[in-house]
Scaffold this motif. Structure first.
Motif, mmCIF file in Angstrom:
data_model
loop_
_atom_site.group_PDB
_atom_site.id
_atom_site.type_symbol
_atom_site.label_atom_id
_atom_site.label_comp_id
_atom_site.label_asym_id
_atom_site.label_seq_id
_atom_site.Cartn_x
_atom_site.Cartn_y
_atom_site.Cartn_z
ATOM 1 N N ILE B 47 0.854 -1.188 0.000
ATOM 2 C CA ILE B 47 0.000 0.000 0.000
ATOM 3 C C ILE B 47 0.885 1.231 0.000
ATOM 4 O O ILE B 47 1.588 1.503 0.966
ATOM 5 N N ASP B 48 0.896 1.955 -1.115
ATOM 6 C CA ASP B 48 1.597 3.244 -1.157
ATOM 7 C C ASP B 48 0.550 4.322 -1.435
ATOM 8 O O ASP B 48 -0.649 4.037 -1.432
ATOM 9 N N PHE B 49 0.977 5.557 -1.681
ATOM 10 C CA PHE B 49 0.005 6.645 -1.829
ATOM 11 C C PHE B 49 -0.934 6.443 -3.012
ATOM 12 O O PHE B 49 -2.062 6.882 -2.982
ATOM 13 N N TYR B 51 -2.097 3.610 -4.101
ATOM 14 C CA TYR B 51 -2.835 2.344 -3.991
ATOM 15 C C TYR B 51 -4.336 2.572 -4.110
ATOM 16 O O TYR B 51 -4.902 3.423 -3.423
ATOM 17 N N HIS B 52 -4.962 1.815 -4.987
ATOM 18 C CA HIS B 52 -6.420 1.891 -5.106
ATOM 19 C C HIS B 52 -6.963 0.473 -5.284
ATOM 20 O O HIS B 52 -7.715 0.185 -6.203
ATOM 21 N N SER B 162 -21.269 -4.264 1.520
ATOM 22 C CA SER B 162 -21.311 -2.886 1.028
ATOM 23 C C SER B 162 -19.920 -2.259 1.043
ATOM 24 O O SER B 162 -19.637 -1.373 0.250
ATOM 25 N N TYR B 192 -9.557 -1.944 -1.890
ATOM 26 C CA TYR B 192 -8.650 -1.085 -1.115
ATOM 27 C C TYR B 192 -9.117 -0.953 0.332
ATOM 28 O O TYR B 192 -8.375 -0.506 1.193
ATOM 29 N N ALA B 194 -9.621 -3.384 2.280
ATOM 30 C CA ALA B 194 -9.012 -4.439 3.098
ATOM 31 C C ALA B 194 -7.779 -3.873 3.814
ATOM 32 O O ALA B 194 -6.889 -3.323 3.175
ATOM 33 N N PRO B 196 -4.270 -3.656 6.204
ATOM 34 C CA PRO B 196 -3.036 -4.430 6.181
ATOM 35 C C PRO B 196 -3.139 -5.665 7.083
ATOM 36 O O PRO B 196 -3.787 -5.629 8.122
ATOM 37 N N GLN B 223 1.651 -1.825 4.434
ATOM 38 C CA GLN B 223 1.864 -0.420 4.097
ATOM 39 C C GLN B 223 3.353 -0.208 3.873
ATOM 40 O O GLN B 223 4.173 -0.786 4.579
#
Lengths: 310, 266
Positions: B47-49, B51-52, B162, B192, B194, B196, B223
């Motif tokens: 997960i970096d900036f 991340y989607h 949801s 996204y 979910a 870490p 992360q």
């Protein structure tokens, strides 16, 4: 373009928080409110956890209200003495309010009391400001007296009582003379309610300054922003320190919009009359009231939501 | 005396080891006819900036003709959620918290056919496959009766679905026969939302209403870089993090104020 938020643990399209910040910053500059009553629910709708939304919003308001206070200060619309006295009251009131929440929680159904207080305060303040500003606009247009039901006599009775208190102080910027106790007491009153409702309380502080302290609307906006700035610094620190719920990345996105919005709002505000500003704020407060009433009475699509803290 | 003892224990260890080897060999032989494998396209999601979400492709080889179930789940834990109810008879608001014990934060299940046609209830319960197995395994408090538990578990699944953290579907695993075995493949979009952590990916081969084989692997979501730095700082250095957040906000407010002043003056 998407950006991942390290504390909210979600991804967001950066256009949305910047745009949201712009709109809410505009309201800050115009009316002297923090805009938490709009921003926090909108952030929750975007999938930000409720606790992170509230804490991050207060961080963003620090930037928007700095920008707004600065803009209003340049045109001489900040009464620092009044703001300081309101702050003393607000600080003491906040301490009592936090205790009040503890008592409410111990008694059970605290959420019910909090929500009801919120809706009632919004509704009363919005309706009062709306009716009052319409009547004074009519009065100004026709140039004759319009019967204001009982409110003028009640107002003057309060005014007489306020005049008899000690520590009479002249507030030059606002052009009013009050006992210093008045802003402290009413600042305290707003502080208690704001702490209980978990909001900044700008929508309460503005009417207190207009109707009780009798300050001119443009000075009200600047002074309210000054006062909000200090409240939000305190709240941001406490949220970051005790709850770890401030999302710095999200706050930066929001403040990119809100600092500019606050400047634009100030420019617009100077072009509008005090009465026009009051009626616009009243309409926004009433719209929010109606929205909350809808939320309370319509069956929600999801019956579960994220709990606070982690 | 002492020396003898050591020698004795050495012999014991050697004996035990050779027994193990034989057992392992036997096991290997007996299952080699239907060896099930599992692979994922990556075992790390960073997960970096930017991340989607990501994509997780699961593939492997199974015995020909077997039905397959693929499950991705986070470790079980307790989740506290606010519940909404009617206060004063007609106003919807939060009326308390519910604790969901023994439930995964993320649960994905994909199967070649509808789960109910593949396994009986007992087998579903054993491997925690399907929402009804999850419900029986979960503990929800406070609820006063099984109907209430069932109702709130349904709400729990709706809430999870949801936010894209729970999903069950069938018919989207592609299977191709090859050399008397079958290759399977499925590609899942990874949400996204979910958080870490470590996620277990398990494949179950099913024949005649029974799970005949399982294989598993793990996917770690982590992360990295600036995201990790900020998240760690928010958690471990709250005071410093708060002060920096405030200073940045103040500086931004003043900075924009100055820019506008210059712009306005000319």
């Amino acid at each position: 373009m998407y950006l991942y938020l390290p504390v909210a643990l979600t991804s967001i399209n950066i256009i949305i928080p910047i745009g949201l910040g712009l709109v809410v910053g505009l309201l800050s500059g115009l009316f002297g409110v923090g805009g938490g009553f709009l921003m926090t629910p909108l952030l929750i709708m975007l999938g930000i956890p409720a606790t992170v939304a509230a804490a991050t919003d207060s961080n963003q308001i620090v930037a928007a209200s700095t920008s707004g206070t600065y803009a209003h200060w340049k045109v001489g619309n900040v009464d620092f003495k009044m703001g300081f006295h309101l702050l003393i009251g607000g600080f003491i009131g906040g301490l009592f309010g936090v205790q009040g929440i503890k008592i409410l929680r111990a008694m059970g159904n605290a959420d019910f009391v909090i929500k009801m207080t919120y809706v009632l305060m919004l509704g009363i303040v919005g309706a009062y400001m709306f009716i009052e500003s319409i009547q004074s606009m009519k009065k100004a247009r026709k140039g004759d007296d319009v019967p204001l039901t009982e409110s003028p006599s009640r107002e003057s009775a309060i005014a007489r009582l306020l005049k008899s208190l000690p520590l009479q102080t002249h507030y030059e910027k606002s052009g009013v003379t009050h006992s210093a106790l008045i802003p402290i007491i009413f600042g305290g009153f707003v502080g208690v309610l704001a702490a209980i409702m978990g909001v900044g309380g700008g929508f309460l502080m503005v009417p207190v300054m207009v109707y009780i302290l009798r300050m001119p609307m443009h000075v009200v906006v600047g002074t309210s922003l000054f006062q909000i700035l200090f409240n939000c610094i305190e709240v941001t620190f406490l949220q970051a320190y005790t709850n770890h719920t401030v999302d710095f990345t999200l706050a930066v996105l929001l403040l990119l919009g809100s600092t500019i919005g606050a400047q634009i709002g100030t420019v617009f505000g100077r072009k509008l009359k005090g009465e026009q500003l009051k009626i616009l704020l009243a309409v926004i407060v009433l719209v929010v009231t109606v929205k909350i009433i809808f939320e309370l009475t319509m069956t929600p699509s999801l019956l579960l939501s994220q709990a606070g803290g982690h | 005396m002492k020396k003898f003892k050591i020698q004795d224990s050495r012999f014991k260890i050697a004996g035990f080891l050779s027994l193990c080897c034989t057992a392992a060999l036997l096991l290997f032989c007996s299952s080699s006819s239907a060896e099930l494998t599992i692979n994922t396209n990556h075992d790390h999601i960073s997960i970096d900036f930017s991340y989607h979400g990501s994509e997780v492709a699961v593939s492997g080889v199974s015995a020909a003709g077997a039905d397959l179930i693929i499950k991705i789940a986070s470790p079980e834990g307790r989740q506290s959620l606010r519940k909404k109810g009617k206060a004063a008879g007609f106003l919807w608001m939060n009326v308390g918290e519910l604790k969901f014990e023994n439930t995964p934060a993320l649960y994905f299940m994909r199967s070649t056919k509808k789960l109910e046609g593949l396994l009986d209830e007992e087998e579903m319960g054993r491997y925690l496959l399907g929402y009804s197995a999850l419900e029986r395994h979960a503990e929800i408090a406070p609820v006063s009766n099984p109907e209430e538990k069932a109702r709130w578990f349904d709400e729990f699944v709706r809430f999870k679905e949801s936010s894209r953290l729970y999903s069950i579907s069938h018919g989207d695993i592609s299977v191709a026969e090859k050399d008397g075995k079958q290759n399977y493949h499925i590609s899942l979009s990874w949400p996204y939302q979910a958080v870490p952590g470590d996620y277990t990916v398990t494949v179950y081969a099913v024949k005649d209403k029974r799970v005949i084989e399982t294989a598993m692997t793990q996917v770690r979501v982590e992360q990295v870089g600036g995201i990790k730095f900020l998240a760690d700082m928010a958690k471990n250095k709250g005071a410093l993090y708060g002060i920096i957040s405030i200073i940045v906000a103040l500086a931004a407010g003043f900075g924009v104020g100055m820019i506008f002043r210059k712009g306005g003056a000319h």
